[in-house]
Design an enzyme around this catalytic site. Sequence first.
Site, PDB file in Angstrom:
ATOM      1  N   SER A  11      -2.016  -0.940  -0.205  1.00 51.02           N
ATOM      2  CA  SER A  11      -3.523  -0.738   0.227  1.00 51.02           C
ATOM      3  C   SER A  11      -4.353  -2.079   0.077  1.00 51.02           C
ATOM      4  CB  SER A  11      -4.024   0.262  -0.580  1.00 51.02           C
ATOM      5  OG  SER A  11      -3.570   1.718   0.049  1.00 51.02           O
ATOM      6  N   GLU A  50      -5.387   2.841 -14.679  1.00 50.50           N
ATOM      7  CA  GLU A  50      -6.365   1.727 -14.227  1.00 50.50           C
ATOM      8  C   GLU A  50      -6.925   1.200 -15.669  1.00 50.50           C
ATOM      9  OE1 GLU A  50      -6.611   4.694 -12.872  1.00 50.50           O
ATOM     10  OE2 GLU A  50      -6.163   4.339 -10.786  1.00 50.50           O
ATOM     11  N   ASP A  68     -11.380   9.504   3.755  1.00 48.37           N
ATOM     12  CA  ASP A  68     -10.684  10.333   2.158  1.00 48.37           C
ATOM     13  C   ASP A  68     -12.031  11.043   1.545  1.00 48.37           C
ATOM     14  OD1 ASP A  68      -8.215   9.552   2.343  1.00 48.37           O
ATOM     15  OD2 ASP A  68      -8.113   7.762   1.010  1.00 48.37           O
TER      16      ASP A  68
END
Lengths: 281, 321
Positions: free
Chosen positions: B44, B65, B124
Amino acid sequence: MPDIQELQKICSQVRRDIVRMVHKPQSGHPGGSLGCVEYFVALYFNIMKHNPKNFTIDGKGEDLFFLSNGHISPVFYSTLARSGYFPVKELDTFRMIDSRLQGHPTTHEGLEGVRVASGSLGQGLSVACGAALTKKMNGENTLVYSLHGDGEIQEGQIWEAAMFAAHHKIDNLISTIDYNGRQIDGDTEDVMSLGNVEAKWQAFGWHTMKMNGNNIEEVISGLNQAKAETGKGKPIMIIMTTEMGQGVDFMMGSHKWHGVAPNDEQLASALSQLEETLGDY
Amino acid sequence: MEKTLPKFVSTEKKDTRSGFGDGLYELGQKNKDVVALCADLTGSLKMDKFEKEFPDRFFQVGIAEANMIGVAAGMTIGGKIPFTGTFANFSTGRVYDQIRQSVAYSGKNVKICASHAGLTLGEDGATHQILEDIGLMKMLPGMTVINPCDYNQTKAATIAIAEHKGPVYLRFGRPKVPVFTDPNQKFEIGKALLLNEGTDVSIFATGHLVWEALKACEALAEEGISAEVINIHTIKPLDEEAVLASAKKTGCVVTAEEHQYNGGLGESVARVLSQHLPTPMEFVAVNDSFGESGTPEQLMEKYGLSSNAIIKSVKAVLQRK
């Protein structure tokens, strides 16, 4: 290199520094600091290859240390000063306005010996992993050390880093948990039980060890054993048992001195229990 | 002499994230200190070329993350220049405290590279469409915030930020959008770019809204309105001189961004103007709401981020001159 007796003298002086540092601003964290004195003195005066007189953030060619539970800054600062990173008299500015000795360690004021800010818990293991990987990429065979509170491992990021270190085989990293069983609100077992700490780290793929953190000889031999385990494909975690408030009788045996400063009378009592060996700042 | 109307052309459409991926790949070739980290979104973020060519300098961190930001901060110690990659939502809000303490306060040379920013992430939906990230990042002392407008500029910005010492937030997006800037441009952090000189109104736009501003400028010209269009690719540090000079010339201002009103480019421009040169202003931005599922085009129209919305704001602000 100082012998055991000399190291014990340094420990006594560092303990005096700690209680005096938190007394002056009536603020700071003496409990965990006192419990980790032997660990810090062993690291900085015996174990680590480091260069206090010529500090650089990059620390190329040196072993590095990261304090993740930044609230025990008093023991960190005292050890850094006593090992030559900055003038010992600067300890007198702890937590005061315009000081480089902030409540929690930071690089922001350029204090020698600090390579990243810490205090908001759970972040230091990730940072240590990154620094250890850079050591590998740079072709160094030096080591990275990190210290964490036992309560701190309640933070989720610790376990992200735990998984990461094992996956990437960061075997130049020696981490330690200060396992004193206490946190601000009480005993860890009551606040948020940690379960079988060693089994958890083993399950995450780490080589684990245990040691008594309040005996300088055991700390040195423990850290040397850990060093012997580096380079074998696994990160290393030492579960270090300590007593919060170690060395000052009325600060031991509970969580109450986690983040409380002694008053004048308590300071006098604490100092009467700790020999002045290297001269107060 | 007949006055020619402004006309802006785009040769092709490309996604800004590919600009990042190609820029990162080029950096990998020319700077051995550049390392990359990704939280399970390599495809992505278009980081796969870097990963394939430089496997020893690419670190997969999985869906973690917070750890990625901390590891990146640590990697700077010893001289690496880490580029982290994930969606803008997970690059900022999710890891704010990690960025604040381990990166910004610690002054670490980490490049936080954020794709799929804003509404144009599309289908999304709002969970992933962060519209608060510019505000979050610009509030951090010492953080540079960049939102390039097309593929070429994103590629140039990616290469440029490696030379800048200090933390950077680089924001880009998912959809294919018109490419209209110079492929050989040199990206200068903090330097606003004048795209069309005008006299009636200043349009300060960032990111995907720059093209919309140019389209608005063309339509306004046909109605006899001369719009100055300035590309503010660097929101922080803001090119205050360029903002003041243009506002002084035209006397009214419209800002345009794919972000909330709160905390966005518009507020930064308003702060400068209100302090030094109070000027009527209108804001093209999202009005304190979350997004929703839809195509990028549908969402930009519905939430008022199109060239039509810019034209409307220009007409409104002209009334207030």
